[in-house]
Design an enzyme around this catalytic site. Structure first.
Site, PDB file in Angstrom:
ATOM      1  N   PHE A 141       0.826  -1.215   0.000  1.00 15.11           N
ATOM      2  CA  PHE A 141       0.000   0.000   0.000  1.00 15.11           C
ATOM      3  C   PHE A 141       0.865   1.272   0.000  1.00 15.11           C
ATOM      4  CE2 PHE A 141      -1.932   2.907   3.299  1.00 15.11           C
ATOM      5  CZ  PHE A 141      -2.602   3.693   2.374  1.00 15.11           C
ATOM      6  N   ILE A 142       1.580   1.534   1.086  1.00 18.36           N
ATOM      7  CA  ILE A 142       2.381   2.773   1.140  1.00 18.36           C
ATOM      8  C   ILE A 142       3.509   2.700   0.111  1.00 18.36           C
ATOM      9  CG2 ILE A 142       3.794   4.305   2.584  1.00 18.36           C
ATOM     10  CD1 ILE A 142       2.400   3.155   5.056  1.00 18.36           C
ATOM     11  N   ASP A 172       9.645  -6.969  -3.451  1.00 21.41           N
ATOM     12  CA  ASP A 172       8.481  -7.424  -2.684  1.00 21.41           C
ATOM     13  C   ASP A 172       8.272  -8.914  -2.941  1.00 21.41           C
ATOM     14  OD1 ASP A 172       5.631  -7.641  -1.723  1.00 21.41           O
ATOM     15  OD2 ASP A 172       5.813  -5.460  -1.640  1.00 21.41           O
ATOM     16  N   LEU A 207      10.283  -0.826   3.805  1.00 11.22           N
ATOM     17  CA  LEU A 207       8.880  -0.909   4.215  1.00 11.22           C
ATOM     18  C   LEU A 207       8.369  -2.340   4.296  1.00 11.22           C
ATOM     19  CD1 LEU A 207       9.122   2.031   2.684  1.00 11.22           C
ATOM     20  CD2 LEU A 207       6.659   1.947   2.804  1.00 11.22           C
ATOM     21  N   TYR A 262       3.685  -7.707  16.834  1.00 13.47           N
ATOM     22  CA  TYR A 262       3.960  -6.669  15.830  1.00 13.47           C
ATOM     23  C   TYR A 262       4.608  -5.449  16.496  1.00 13.47           C
ATOM     24  CZ  TYR A 262       3.112  -3.044  12.285  1.00 13.47           C
ATOM     25  OH  TYR A 262       3.259  -2.017  11.375  1.00 13.47           O
TER      26      TYR A 262
END
Ligand SMILES: NC(=O)c1ccc[n+]([C@@H]2O[C@H](COP(=O)([O-])OP(=O)(O)OC[C@H]3O[C@@H](n4cnc5c(N)ncnc54)[C@H](O)[C@@H]3O)[C@@H](O)[C@H]2O)c1
Length: 318
Positions: free
Chosen positions: A12-13, A32, A77, A152
């Site tokens: 997403f980001i 990714d 990320l 997390y």
């Protein structure tokens, strides 16, 4: 022009960041494994000379070393994100978010990478006592005998520890960015997504919107273009090196208010239903943004209604 690596770039980001970096004239390498990210998020960039998409896993040290090799800037990320995973996948979360981050930092330390940012989270504060929360606030976590939810939070906490330690010990030019509830187009709307997208999807489908607990818990919803702007500023500002910075809007919204705003904008008849509160869920989250303002010259510009409208338009088009 710099060669910039975005780990988790199909997420997403990450995908918004890839686009913004290309617009600024940089060459972008997107790395990714498509765990939650999707090729379709960057499909429109594939084929450009200044964009490379690599399918790879940050847990594979050799792969990471290879991809970091000729990059000037790294935005790290890649991670397991999504609240449902916090409860269900603590081992995977630790493996990817801690061991994977260690691989990225080690690879950067062996090269001439000039700048690194790390996608951290307000979850590092756990259950914060001080609101708005400054970057040096205490971290307070639930005991793991009670819940594994803070897998997390503690993975991001250790990520911050590693980044700041690599800076202190090896002079690595790293900046920790703690993103507060980022939302916008491309956020995934499944049960493994985030609250904004889950609410929007339910509202558009006319299905009940589920709120965990009384809905009085607050979050600071920050539009994705503002988060991307802060990230690019962090790669450019010398003063950001070695710092941890809150990236968020200094405004609290209750979950109930979020649900009502989504219902109003979508003109949905969905009902709000309450489910038991999630164990370990913070009652309030709001960043103190003074430090980010001072160091990055940055502040979030998009208000919630504006951001929600854009996000809802995207979901409708989907
Ligand atoms: N969205 C938010 O509100 C928010 C808030 C705080 C922190 N963050 C952090 O920002 C980053 C991006 O978040 P997001 O919301 O875009 O989530 P996301 O899940 O969309 O992005 C993470 C990306 O990492 C990829 N990934 C997962 N495991 C990987 C692995 N082993 N190797 C390579 N890639 C892998 C995923 O496929 C995904 O594309 C994450 O580190 C997240 O923890 C996000």
């Amino acid at each position: 022009m710099k060669r910039v690596l975005v780990t988790g770039g199909a997420g997403f980001i990450g995908s918004h960041l890839c686009e913004a970096l290309l617009k600024k004239g940089h060459e972008v390498v997107c790395f990714d494994n498509f765990f939650r990210g999707k090729q379709e998020n960057v499909e429109h960039l594939i084929g450009r000379k200044d964009f490379t998409l690599i399918k790879g896993d940050i847990r594979n040290g050799a792969e990471v070393e290879k991809v970091v090799q000729d990059c000037d800037i790294v935005h790290h990320l890649a991670a397991i994100n999504g609240t449902k995973y916090f409860y269900e996948e603590p081992i995977l979360i630790t493996d990817v978010n801690v061991a994977g981050t260690l691989n990225v930092l080690k690879a950067c330390a062996d090269t001439d990478v000039r700048r690194i940012t790390f996608a951290s989270s307000p979850e590092v504060y756990g259950l914060p006592e001080k609101i708005p929360t400054p970057e040096d606030a205490f971290s307070i976590f639930d005991n793991p005998t009670k819940t594994l939810r803070h897998s997390y939070s503690t993975s991001k906490y250790l990520g911050d520890v590693l980044c700041l330690a690599f800076h202190e010990k090896y002079g690595l030019p790293v900046t920790v960015l703690r993103y507060f509830n980022i939302y916008g187009p491309k956020l995934i709307g499944t049960e493994y997504g985030q609250v904004v997208s889950i609410f929007i999807k339910k509202a558009l489908e006319g299905k009940p919107i589920e709120i965990f607990g009384d809905g009085k818990q607050t979050r600071s919803f920050t539009y994705v273009s503002d988060a991307v702007d802060a990230t690019i500023r962090a790669q450019e500002k010398e003063k950001a090196i070695g710092q941890a910075l809150n990236v968020g809007i200094q405004k609290e919204t209750t979950i109930k208010e979020l649900a009502n705003r989504v219902l109003k904008i979508t003109k949905s008849n969905s009902k709000i239903v309450h489910k038991p509160a999630l164990v370990g869920d913070a009652k309030r989250r709001c960043p103190d943004t003074k430090k980010a303002k001072k160091i990055l010259g940055w502040g979030a510009k998009t208000n919630l209604d504006e951001g929600l409208k854009k996000t809802i338009e995207w979901f409708k088009a989907e």
